[in-house]
Each structure stands twice: as C-alpha cells, then as structure tokens.
Design a protein around this motif. Structure first.
Motif, mmCIF file in Angstrom:
data_model
loop_
_atom_site.group_PDB
_atom_site.id
_atom_site.type_symbol
_atom_site.label_atom_id
_atom_site.label_comp_id
_atom_site.label_asym_id
_atom_site.label_seq_id
_atom_site.Cartn_x
_atom_site.Cartn_y
_atom_site.Cartn_z
ATOM 1 N N PHE A 1 0.837 -1.198 0.000
ATOM 2 C CA PHE A 1 0.000 0.000 0.000
ATOM 3 C C PHE A 1 0.875 1.253 0.000
ATOM 4 N N TYR A 2 1.841 1.327 0.890
ATOM 5 C CA TYR A 2 2.686 2.523 0.989
ATOM 6 C C TYR A 2 3.712 2.581 -0.137
ATOM 7 N N PHE A 3 4.177 1.436 -0.615
ATOM 8 C CA PHE A 3 5.064 1.411 -1.779
ATOM 9 C C PHE A 3 4.341 2.017 -2.982
ATOM 10 N N HIS A 4 3.083 1.608 -3.199
ATOM 11 C CA HIS A 4 2.305 2.151 -4.311
ATOM 12 C C HIS A 4 2.082 3.652 -4.165
ATOM 13 N N LEU A 5 1.939 4.122 -2.940
ATOM 14 C CA LEU A 5 1.805 5.570 -2.734
ATOM 15 C C LEU A 5 3.035 6.303 -3.254
ATOM 16 N N GLY A 6 4.209 5.752 -2.970
ATOM 17 C CA GLY A 6 5.443 6.355 -3.478
ATOM 18 C C GLY A 6 5.508 6.315 -4.992
ATOM 19 N N SER B 1 -5.996 -6.830 -3.884
ATOM 20 C CA SER B 1 -5.667 -6.766 -2.459
ATOM 21 C C SER B 1 -5.276 -5.328 -2.081
ATOM 22 N N ALA B 2 -4.059 -5.107 -1.584
ATOM 23 C CA ALA B 2 -3.640 -3.749 -1.227
ATOM 24 C C ALA B 2 -3.696 -2.822 -2.430
ATOM 25 N N GLY B 3 -3.393 -3.346 -3.610
ATOM 26 C CA GLY B 3 -3.465 -2.554 -4.836
ATOM 27 C C GLY B 3 -4.888 -2.144 -5.168
ATOM 28 N N ALA B 4 -5.852 -3.013 -4.853
ATOM 29 C CA ALA B 4 -7.264 -2.677 -5.069
ATOM 30 C C ALA B 4 -7.693 -1.583 -4.112
ATOM 31 N N LEU B 5 -7.205 -1.648 -2.880
ATOM 32 C CA LEU B 5 -7.569 -0.657 -1.870
ATOM 33 C C LEU B 5 -7.085 0.735 -2.259
ATOM 34 N N ILE B 6 -5.802 0.845 -2.589
ATOM 35 C CA ILE B 6 -5.278 2.171 -2.947
ATOM 36 C C ILE B 6 -5.795 2.598 -4.319
ATOM 37 N N GLY B 7 -6.038 1.619 -5.212
ATOM 38 C CA GLY B 7 -6.613 1.955 -6.505
ATOM 39 C C GLY B 7 -8.007 2.528 -6.388
ATOM 40 N N ALA B 8 -8.784 2.005 -5.450
ATOM 41 C CA ALA B 8 -10.134 2.511 -5.235
ATOM 42 C C ALA B 8 -10.100 3.921 -4.670
ATOM 43 N N PHE B 9 -9.171 4.179 -3.745
ATOM 44 C CA PHE B 9 -9.011 5.539 -3.230
ATOM 45 C C PHE B 9 -8.716 6.505 -4.376
ATOM 46 N N LEU B 10 -7.741 6.141 -5.219
ATOM 47 C CA LEU B 10 -7.313 7.016 -6.306
ATOM 48 C C LEU B 10 -8.427 7.205 -7.326
ATOM 49 N N MET C 1 -3.218 11.624 0.400
ATOM 50 C CA MET C 1 -3.082 10.271 0.941
ATOM 51 C C MET C 1 -1.732 10.089 1.625
ATOM 52 N N ILE C 2 -0.685 10.641 1.019
ATOM 53 C CA ILE C 2 0.641 10.538 1.623
ATOM 54 C C ILE C 2 0.690 11.317 2.930
ATOM 55 N N ALA C 3 0.117 12.520 2.922
ATOM 56 C CA ALA C 3 0.104 13.335 4.136
ATOM 57 C C ALA C 3 -0.710 12.680 5.243
ATOM 58 N N SER C 4 -1.707 11.897 4.845
ATOM 59 C CA SER C 4 -2.577 11.252 5.827
ATOM 60 C C SER C 4 -2.093 9.856 6.197
ATOM 61 N N ALA C 5 -0.974 9.421 5.605
ATOM 62 C CA ALA C 5 -0.511 8.053 5.815
ATOM 63 C C ALA C 5 -0.254 7.741 7.277
ATOM 64 N N ASN C 6 0.189 8.729 8.024
ATOM 65 C CA ASN C 6 0.513 8.496 9.428
ATOM 66 C C ASN C 6 -0.504 9.136 10.374
ATOM 67 N N ASN D 1 -20.740 2.464 -5.830
ATOM 68 C CA ASN D 1 -20.936 1.916 -7.161
ATOM 69 C C ASN D 1 -19.703 2.202 -8.012
ATOM 70 N N PHE D 2 -19.249 1.209 -8.761
ATOM 71 C CA PHE D 2 -18.081 1.394 -9.616
ATOM 72 C C PHE D 2 -18.289 2.513 -10.635
ATOM 73 N N THR D 3 -19.524 2.798 -10.982
ATOM 74 C CA THR D 3 -19.778 3.862 -11.954
ATOM 75 C C THR D 3 -19.523 5.244 -11.380
ATOM 76 N N ASP D 4 -19.352 5.352 -10.067
ATOM 77 C CA ASP D 4 -19.095 6.646 -9.440
ATOM 78 C C ASP D 4 -17.627 7.064 -9.527
ATOM 79 N N THR D 5 -16.748 6.162 -9.924
ATOM 80 C CA THR D 5 -15.327 6.487 -9.915
ATOM 81 C C THR D 5 -14.946 7.375 -11.093
ATOM 82 N N GLU D 6 -13.943 8.203 -10.876
ATOM 83 C CA GLU D 6 -13.463 9.104 -11.931
ATOM 84 C C GLU D 6 -12.602 8.357 -12.944
ATOM 85 N N ILE D 7 -11.982 7.274 -12.506
ATOM 86 C CA ILE D 7 -11.138 6.439 -13.358
ATOM 87 C C ILE D 7 -11.729 5.033 -13.356
#
Length: 351
Positions: free
Chosen positions: A26-31, A48-57, A66-71, A163-169
């Motif tokens: 998760f944090y590697f992908h943030l970098g 998995s972790a990639g799906a989680l951060i991908g959904a955020f993005l 997200m980086i500023a909020s990591a900690n 809903n997946f249709t709500d995502t910008e990407i």
C-alpha cells in the motif's frame, strides 16, 4: 496470435496495475503514484492492497493528501467532503471470537478422543502422529482468524453509493473464486464470463475490496452472488493482461522482489520468517517473469513499464508486511518513489 481478453476495448491513456502485498505494498504504491503524477491514468487494475489504494485514487482521493494522511488516523476526501478512518492494526486485526471459541471446542474434542484412544494407540501406533492427525482434521470451524468487515465500513463511509460507476477512473478489482478457480473482475464496464474469468458489474466497491483482500487463512472468504472469493493474487499474480488489453501504455507496480545479497551473504542467515518471505517472493516473481516474456513476445508495440523494489534493498525486504509504524510507512513510500523514478527514467531530488 490470440489476443488476450478480446472483449475488452482499448482506451487512450495509461492503464495502471497495482499488486497486493499488505500495508507494505500500500505505501510502496503511494510512493509510485507520487512519482507518476500527473500521468493520465484511464484504468486502474488492483488486487488486495493494490485494489484498496486503486479505489481511493479512482474515487478522487489526491495522492499528496493520501501521503500526508498516511501516518494520521483519518483521510479527508474533498470530492465527497468526507473524512474516513484510516486502517490501523487494532481495526484490521479484530479476532473472530465466535469462530475461535467454536474451534477451541472442536480441538478439545479431538484431544479428548485422542486421550481415550491412547492405551490402544501406545500398543499399535505412533502416538505423536495420531495426535497431529486428530488436531489437523479438527480445524473446521475457523475460515479466517480475523474479521475483514472493517474494509467494507471504510468504503461505506467514503462513498454513498459504493458503485463502480461513481469512480473518476475505470476501476477493476480482482479476486479468486474459492471453488471454481475463476478470476473475478469487479468493474463498471464489462459483464461476461469465459473459461477463466468472470467480469461482474453489479457488485459494490466495498464488497469487491473485501473479497480482493481476503488473504487465505488470515481473513475469511467473502460471499458474493452465491460464491466465495479470496485474494485475487491466488489465481493470477498481478492482472497485467487486463491492463494490456485496455491500453498501449501500461505501468505495473509490484513488491514481489526476491532479495539479492552480495559479499557472500545469504537469506538463510536472516531467520525462518525471512526465508519464508524470500520463498514466496521467488514464487510470485517467477510467475511475473513468465507473463513478462509473453507480453514482450505477443505485444512488442505496447509500452509496459515494470516498477519493483531494488533487489538489494535490504531495508525494504526486512520491513514487516503489516506495519503501521510511521517510520516504516515513510520508508516504503520512499522505496516506491525511487523505484518508479528509475523505471520511468526520471531524476528528482527526494526529501
């Protein structure tokens, strides 16, 4: 040449593929994302972790935020004017006490049966072997040691519709069917089934994320439309084939890098847990290498950029997979940014 996933249509822009690998990934992908921005990402494929951060993005969360909020304990998402709780060890690892109690009863019954048969066992059989068999066979009450519903609660609080249709990407979340061995691909665009895949449009994001992150043994399988699903990396490491079908430029970020020590050093001296980590990394890396060869041969005109930790990055390798310590998170973000800059041929001063 047979085109992989022929029903998928190519879009302009870049497809981003993000691996699993727990909080470490998760944090590697943030970098990695920090180095990529402002790359025009049109599709995100995460497991998995990639799906989680991908959904955020994909849902509009800003990378720097997200980086500023990591900690921190919460993340503010401007698009939804919402603040959500971030993951922590106490929220993620909540034991399923009812299952633990039920399993404890089963184990006690197995031990009791062994004790009752002990006089006969001592005369005719190997007592230790009998005991081990009894205990192994009795493990039927726990499908996962921890409750993963916290991930659903995070996304329920984040997006009103989920809903997946709500995502910008365009977002594609993968999981593995426990009983049919199919790869499930939850998304908003495609709904079809072939010999190995089941693309589904009518599954909410929070449910898809929970299924994709259901690490076998650690978290219980997730029931969706009458079937149980587990971590998507079980069926196929990464899901780069989806990215390749969707775009001519594909960026793949993964953390499955075996450690290479120089100077006569060996992973064998780092203890049993690191030997296990190295073994798992080798398994996943070899699967990735096979797919890389296939893509290079069948799609020579596609630009596929592979981002992975340096093989001699000892600090990255030794970092715990499920760490929430600020200094570890910062280190993982740093490793991801360095790896991405190298893969992209960029140079930047990193603080």
């Amino acid at each position: 040449m047979r085109r992989l996933l022929p029903k998928l249509k190519k879009k302009h822009g870049t497809a981003l593929v993000l691996s699993g690998g727990a909080t470490k990934a998760f944090y590697f992908h943030l970098g990695v994302l920090k180095a990529l921005m402002p790359e025009p990402i049109t599709s995100i494929i995460g497991t998995s972790a990639g799906a989680l951060i991908g959904a955020f993005l994909a849902s509009g969360a800003d990378v720097e935020t997200m980086i500023a909020s990591a900690n921190q304990k919460a993340l503010y998402v401007a698009k939804y004017d919402a603040t959500i709780d971030m993951l922590s060890a106490s929220s993620l690892f909540r034991p399923k006490l009812d299952s633990w109690i039920a399993q404890g009863g089963q184990t006690m019954l197995a031990a009791l049966r062994f004790l009752m048969s002990l006089p006969n066992t001592l005369l005719k059989r190997d007592p230790l072997s009998e005991l081990i068999d009894q205990l192994v066979v009795s493990q039927t009450e726990i499908s996962g040691f921890f409750d993963s519903s916290v991930l659903e609660r995070i996304f329920t609080s984040l997006m009103p519709s989920n809903n997946f249709t709500d995502t910008e990407i365009d977002l594609y979340v993968t999981a593995t069917s426990l009983d049919s061995r199919e790869r499930a691909v939850f998304n908003s665009v495609y709904s079809f089934r072939d010999a190995s895949n089941h693309f589904m449009r009518d599954v909410p994001i929070h449910r898809a994320i929970r299924a994709s992150t259901a690490i076998p043994g650690l978290f219980d399988p997730v029931k969706i439309q009458g079937r149980y699903y587990i971590d998507g990396e079980v069926k196929q490491t990464l899901s780069t084939d989806i990215g390749v079908a969707l775009a001519d430029r594909v960026i793949v970020s993964h953390t499955y890098q075996p450690l290479q020590l120089g100077g006569g050093q060996t992973v064998a001296d780092l203890g049993w847990l690191n030997i296990l980590k190295q073994s798992v990394s080798i398994i996943f890396y070899e699967r990735i290498a096979t797919w890389r060869d296939i893509y290079a041969e069948q799609y020579p005109n596609k630009e596929i950029i592979w981002i992975e930790p340096e093989p001699d990055d000892l600090e990255f390798f030794l970092a715990p997979e499920f760490s929430f310590r600020p200094e570890i998170n910062k280190q993982m973000i740093h490793s991801g940014e360095l790896a991405a800059l190298k893969a992209l041929g960029k140079s930047r001063v990193i603080a």
